[in-house]
Design a protein around this motif. Sequence first.
Motif, PDB file in Angstrom:
ATOM      1  N   UNK A  19       1.782 -46.346 -33.202  1.00  0.00           N
ATOM      2  CA  UNK A  19       1.691 -47.721 -32.711  1.00  0.00           C
ATOM      3  C   UNK A  19       2.990 -48.475 -32.951  1.00  0.00           C
ATOM      4  N   UNK A  20       3.602 -48.249 -34.109  1.00  0.00           N
ATOM      5  CA  UNK A  20       4.872 -48.910 -34.428  1.00  0.00           C
ATOM      6  C   UNK A  20       5.971 -48.452 -33.477  1.00  0.00           C
ATOM      7  N   UNK A  21       6.006 -47.157 -33.195  1.00  0.00           N
ATOM      8  CA  UNK A  21       7.002 -46.618 -32.269  1.00  0.00           C
ATOM      9  C   UNK A  21       6.785 -47.186 -30.868  1.00  0.00           C
ATOM     10  N   UNK A  22       5.533 -47.258 -30.453  1.00  0.00           N
ATOM     11  CA  UNK A  22       5.210 -47.808 -29.129  1.00  0.00           C
ATOM     12  C   UNK A  22       5.627 -49.273 -29.043  1.00  0.00           C
ATOM     13  N   UNK A  23       5.323 -50.039 -30.086  1.00  0.00           N
ATOM     14  CA  UNK A  23       5.690 -51.459 -30.113  1.00  0.00           C
ATOM     15  C   UNK A  23       7.203 -51.621 -30.102  1.00  0.00           C
ATOM     16  N   UNK A  24       7.896 -50.792 -30.874  1.00  0.00           N
ATOM     17  CA  UNK A  24       9.363 -50.864 -30.909  1.00  0.00           C
ATOM     18  C   UNK A  24       9.945 -50.509 -29.542  1.00  0.00           C
ATOM     19  N   UNK A  25       9.375 -49.515 -28.908  1.00  0.00           N
ATOM     20  CA  UNK A  25       9.835 -49.132 -27.567  1.00  0.00           C
ATOM     21  C   UNK A  25       9.617 -50.246 -26.560  1.00  0.00           C
ATOM     22  N   UNK A  26       8.459 -50.899 -26.657  1.00  0.00           N
ATOM     23  CA  UNK A  26       8.166 -52.009 -25.747  1.00  0.00           C
ATOM     24  C   UNK A  26       9.128 -53.165 -25.997  1.00  0.00           C
ATOM     25  N   UNK A  27       9.421 -53.436 -27.255  1.00  0.00           N
ATOM     26  CA  UNK A  27      10.365 -54.504 -27.585  1.00  0.00           C
ATOM     27  C   UNK A  27      11.763 -54.175 -27.079  1.00  0.00           C
ATOM     28  N   UNK A  28      12.167 -52.941 -27.262  1.00  0.00           N
ATOM     29  CA  UNK A  28      13.481 -52.526 -26.776  1.00  0.00           C
ATOM     30  C   UNK A  28      13.559 -52.641 -25.256  1.00  0.00           C
ATOM     31  N   UNK A  29      12.503 -52.264 -24.568  1.00  0.00           N
ATOM     32  CA  UNK A  29      12.480 -52.367 -23.111  1.00  0.00           C
ATOM     33  C   UNK A  29      12.553 -53.827 -22.675  1.00  0.00           C
ATOM     34  N   UNK A  30      11.875 -54.688 -23.409  1.00  0.00           N
ATOM     35  CA  UNK A  30      11.906 -56.117 -23.087  1.00  0.00           C
ATOM     36  C   UNK A  30      13.327 -56.669 -23.247  1.00  0.00           C
ATOM     37  N   UNK A  31      14.010 -56.246 -24.298  1.00  0.00           N
ATOM     38  CA  UNK A  31      15.400 -56.682 -24.508  1.00  0.00           C
ATOM     39  C   UNK A  31      16.278 -56.190 -23.360  1.00  0.00           C
ATOM     40  N   UNK A  32      16.100 -54.944 -22.968  1.00  0.00           N
ATOM     41  CA  UNK A  32      16.877 -54.390 -21.856  1.00  0.00           C
ATOM     42  C   UNK A  32      16.586 -55.155 -20.571  1.00  0.00           C
ATOM     43  N   UNK A  33      15.310 -55.444 -20.322  1.00  0.00           N
ATOM     44  CA  UNK A  33      14.934 -56.189 -19.122  1.00  0.00           C
ATOM     45  C   UNK A  33      15.562 -57.581 -19.120  1.00  0.00           C
ATOM     46  N   UNK A  34      15.534 -58.247 -20.259  1.00  0.00           N
ATOM     47  CA  UNK A  34      16.111 -59.586 -20.344  1.00  0.00           C
ATOM     48  C   UNK A  34      17.623 -59.541 -20.153  1.00  0.00           C
ATOM     49  N   UNK A  35      18.267 -58.543 -20.735  1.00  0.00           N
ATOM     50  CA  UNK A  35      19.710 -58.410 -20.562  1.00  0.00           C
ATOM     51  C   UNK A  35      20.051 -58.113 -19.103  1.00  0.00           C
ATOM     52  N   UNK A  36      19.248 -57.271 -18.480  1.00  0.00           N
ATOM     53  CA  UNK A  36      19.465 -56.953 -17.072  1.00  0.00           C
ATOM     54  C   UNK A  36      19.294 -58.193 -16.210  1.00  0.00           C
ATOM     55  N   UNK A  38      19.614 -61.327 -17.168  1.00  0.00           N
ATOM     56  CA  UNK A  38      20.729 -62.236 -17.450  1.00  0.00           C
ATOM     57  C   UNK A  38      21.991 -61.776 -16.732  1.00  0.00           C
ATOM     58  N   UNK A  39      22.226 -60.474 -16.745  1.00  0.00           N
ATOM     59  CA  UNK A  39      23.381 -59.920 -16.040  1.00  0.00           C
ATOM     60  C   UNK A  39      23.291 -60.161 -14.546  1.00  0.00           C
ATOM     61  N   UNK A  40      22.103 -60.000 -13.995  1.00  0.00           N
ATOM     62  CA  UNK A  40      21.909 -60.230 -12.561  1.00  0.00           C
ATOM     63  C   UNK A  40      22.141 -61.691 -12.210  1.00  0.00           C
ATOM     64  N   UNK A  41      21.643 -62.587 -13.058  1.00  0.00           N
ATOM     65  CA  UNK A  41      21.857 -64.021 -12.817  1.00  0.00           C
ATOM     66  C   UNK A  41      23.339 -64.350 -12.873  1.00  0.00           C
ATOM     67  N   UNK A  42      24.038 -63.767 -13.830  1.00  0.00           N
ATOM     68  CA  UNK A  42      25.484 -64.007 -13.944  1.00  0.00           C
ATOM     69  C   UNK A  42      26.209 -63.497 -12.705  1.00  0.00           C
ATOM     70  N   UNK A  43      25.838 -62.309 -12.237  1.00  0.00           N
ATOM     71  CA  UNK A  43      26.475 -61.759 -11.035  1.00  0.00           C
ATOM     72  C   UNK A  43      26.160 -62.614  -9.812  1.00  0.00           C
ATOM     73  N   UNK A  44      24.922 -63.093  -9.706  1.00  0.00           N
ATOM     74  CA  UNK A  44      24.554 -63.973  -8.596  1.00  0.00           C
ATOM     75  C   UNK A  44      25.415 -65.227  -8.604  1.00  0.00           C
ATOM     76  N   UNK A  45      25.650 -65.781  -9.793  1.00  0.00           N
ATOM     77  CA  UNK A  45      26.467 -66.989  -9.903  1.00  0.00           C
ATOM     78  C   UNK A  45      27.915 -66.699  -9.518  1.00  0.00           C
ATOM     79  N   UNK A  46      28.430 -65.545  -9.936  1.00  0.00           N
ATOM     80  CA  UNK A  46      29.802 -65.164  -9.573  1.00  0.00           C
ATOM     81  C   UNK A  46      29.923 -65.022  -8.059  1.00  0.00           C
ATOM     82  N   UNK A  47      28.950 -64.368  -7.444  1.00  0.00           N
ATOM     83  CA  UNK A  47      28.980 -64.184  -5.989  1.00  0.00           C
ATOM     84  C   UNK A  47      28.918 -65.528  -5.278  1.00  0.00           C
ATOM     85  N   UNK A  48      28.039 -66.398  -5.741  1.00  0.00           N
ATOM     86  CA  UNK A  48      27.894 -67.728  -5.132  1.00  0.00           C
ATOM     87  C   UNK A  48      29.198 -68.510  -5.256  1.00  0.00           C
TER      88      UNK A  48
END
Length: 76
Positions: A19-36, A38-48
Amino acid sequence: MASKGLQDLKQQVQGAAQEAVTAAGASAQQVVDQATEAGQKAMDQVVKSTQETIDKTANQASETFSGFGKKFGLIK
């Protein structure tokens, strides 16, 4: 009987660890999703921003050439 108790404890520990490993994996995925995201928003702003700069530059160039054309009698 003690062996059964140890086996149950072992299974509980393994379950908790999984359960701890699953929770850690889910948290790590959430961090990756948020970073992705944020990166997409930054790229959208650069393009605009780049597109706005290109548009402004094109408009200024058009106005400048139009001014030259009028000045030299090429455009009325």
